[in-house]
Enzyme design. Sequence first.
Site, PDB file in Angstrom:
ATOM      1  CE  LYS A 193      -5.885 -29.092 -17.441  1.00 44.68           C
ATOM      2  NZ  LYS A 193      -5.388 -27.723 -17.666  1.00 44.68           N
ATOM      3  N   GLY A 245       0.336 -31.505 -25.627  1.00 48.63           N
ATOM      4  CA  GLY A 245       1.193 -30.757 -24.707  1.00 48.63           C
ATOM      5  C   GLY A 245       2.622 -31.264 -24.791  1.00 48.63           C
ATOM      6  CB  SER A 246       5.478 -30.841 -22.534  1.00 53.05           C
ATOM      7  OG  SER A 246       5.117 -31.541 -21.356  1.00 53.05           O
ATOM      8  CB  THR A 247       7.785 -35.012 -25.081  1.00 54.77           C
ATOM      9  OG1 THR A 247       7.484 -34.748 -26.463  1.00 54.77           O
ATOM     10  CG2 THR A 247       8.313 -36.426 -24.951  1.00 54.77           C
ATOM     11  N   GLY A 250       3.214 -36.021 -21.581  1.00 51.31           N
ATOM     12  CA  GLY A 250       2.675 -37.136 -22.366  1.00 51.31           C
ATOM     13  C   GLY A 250       3.176 -38.474 -21.863  1.00 51.31           C
ATOM     14  CD  GLU A 267       0.270 -32.294 -31.621  1.00 51.30           C
ATOM     15  OE1 GLU A 267       1.520 -32.313 -31.468  1.00 51.30           O
ATOM     16  OE2 GLU A 267      -0.385 -31.257 -31.714  1.00 51.30           O
ATOM     17  CB  CYS A 301       3.802 -28.916 -30.992  1.00 56.01           C
ATOM     18  SG  CYS A 301       2.303 -28.973 -31.966  1.00 56.01           S
ATOM     19  CD  GLU A 398       8.211 -28.503 -28.145  1.00 58.27           C
ATOM     20  OE1 GLU A 398       7.899 -29.161 -27.142  1.00 58.27           O
ATOM     21  OE2 GLU A 398       7.488 -28.393 -29.152  1.00 58.27           O
TER      22      GLU A 398
END
Lengths: 488, 286
Positions: A193, A245-247, A250, A267, A301, A398
Amino acid sequence: MQKKAENKMFKASWAYDEAPESTNHIQLKKQYDLYIDGKFTKPVKGQYFDTIDPSTNEKIASVAEATSEDIDKAVEAAKKAFVGWSKLSGKERGKYIFRIARLIQERAREFAVIESLDGGKPIRESRDIDIPLAANHFFYYAGWADKLAYAFPNRSPKPIGVVGQIIPWNFPLLMAAWKLAPALATGNTIVLKPAETTPLTALKLAEIIHESGLPKGVVNIVTGAGETGAAIVNHPNVDKIAFTGSTNVGKYIQKAIAGTHKKLTLELGGKGANIIFEDAAIDQAVEGIINAIFFNQGHVCCAGSRLFVQESVAKLVIDKLKIRMETLIVGNPLDKNTDIGAINSKKQLQTIENYIKIGLNEGSEIYQADCKLPAKGNWCAPTLFLNVSQSHRIVQEEIFGPVLAIQTFRTIDEVIEKANNTPYGLSAGVWTQNGAKIFHLTQKLKAGVVWANTFNKFDPTSPFGGTNESGFGREGGLHGLKPYVKFD
Amino acid sequence: MSRLAIQKTYKLYIGGKFPRSESGRFYAINDSKGNLIANMCLASRKDFRNAVVIARNAQSSWANSSALNKGQILYRIAEMLEGRKEQFIAELIAQGETAENAKNEVLLAIDRLVYFAGWSDKYQQFFSCINPVSSAHFNFSVLEPVGVVAVIAPEKQSLLGLISVIAPAIVGGNTVIVLASESKPLSAISFAEVLNSSDVPGGVVNILTGKKEELVNQFASHMDLNSIIYCGTDEQLILSISELASNNVKRTTFYKKNDWSSDSCESPYFIEKTQEVKTTWHPTEI
């Protein structure tokens, strides 16, 4: 600041003429469907969303929104295809992947334009970095397909099964390549996706995959937003999730698949420290700082979003940095002169602007390049924050935009402690001409990737990925195979 | 003349010292006939949190000691264990093992330490590489320890299982906090005495005795642990460890094996489980 005045005069009297890349040669449809089981398929619920050009906020095309019904079909197709694909010899698998690499190279120019159009990144970057690296990534992993036994001595690697891959909007085609190439080489089948703001190059890639003759169902490409992603993550027949993507997302995924058989690689975010010592080659370091934070509008990132400058050269470095920032060209992503393109979406622009407000409210000193921003579209001037401290949110969190937080330091131990003082651990940079200092620092910095006297370099052979809350697993290189195999 | 034997008080092992639980609590371990063997410390959450601070502080200097040095220290542990093997055999027998199994377990445990001692200055060569990037850069990837690792030791084979999990973790430069086998905890604490006389710096291995029910969720959710290894098959526990680990993106490893005596428990891949890959770039043109 006399230099700055001179620089402004230079800028005024020596403006670049526009050099836009032509869009005549690109082939885009008005509407894109899902790529499932080797066919472009309408979504079950018939819903579509717009993908827009962030430099004008005008619609480019409609894109299908996959719901859980579509994900069922895609996973089913991948599961069926796994039987044949996983049994195919590595040599044959590799040949399909080589073919995909070649097809991307042949259409590189078209892909570069569409990438910049859909995502807002400067054509210089999509042309010279994103697209060639994506093709090279397929080329690299194609060669691994029949050599896997050598990657894992004394073990017999086997494909995992159906892999769900969810990728971000900052390097749309490149991230698709990072995910697909190793998964295919190791004999898995895939439901991928792309991000909802940048689906077009993945859908163009689906056309290439179709042309390559890859057996149906081996790669399925589905579009949609968070809910579509959640349907992939939670699907019982998916055997592995790979997410970039974002933490926060995740962590959600790690929790969501707890207790299941699913394997996971993540990641995630970062807050990279870029450290400039007094014995660095200062002019090179300034270029490095610019590249570290303003590459791809800071939507990276591993961006060097925290700058640490040794106190003795802080004034010099910051003055040079400000002057250099004045020469950055912000504007039309398709213009070959452009250094900084459009912010990827309205939502992301709001996030960045909100962080700039937070920085000001925290009492930091702001400096923004004096540049003219286009009237339409999403734009953010290159931004520095001075007088920040470790506890400031713009230092800890971030931002994912062209915003740099600058701190100073005196000693090596001090800067190591400061650099490591975030929950992240993705990237770091060190600038010094002293070899021992480089190795001391690269060993001590909490990061999966360390750039010494350089920054933001990527290569298919080079493992990339984070420690701590920047995620786990590596992409690229020999180590990038491991997330896609299992052992007895 | 009859002589009353001196019994050992089993305590926790934290930071190279043998404290009692700060909670003052205990639980009894009995032999098969119901006779008391020992009162074990029932470690508390506070004991655990103290151990994390100590393990964190010990980690970087342990990681920075040379590979040769770490290998020699692991070998030293094996030497010390060899010298005290009769005691460990007796302890396992007291906890219900047959004499033959007890002997085999202790001898294998010693050999396993020697096995991983030998990997100390070799695994890096096995897993590292130079990456031939297209640009003018020297680029290499090496392993680094993940940091502080929590270990929920196997319930059975309480000595061999424990050593099989912590040896690869510490030889790779990590520090560990172990929750010993709840039902057979004696060997773990006696092993702490071996560690303490083997030049293993304090804080590198920390061993708690206590209840999984109380402590496992604390282990899994702690924000300053990098990784958790659970040895066992309790699916409910695996679920909650996996969920809580997401708090700080902890790495999880689940060893569901029952038998730690097989040769398949010896490979450098056990070391790799608690390592991170770090890639470094530097220009090659001036």
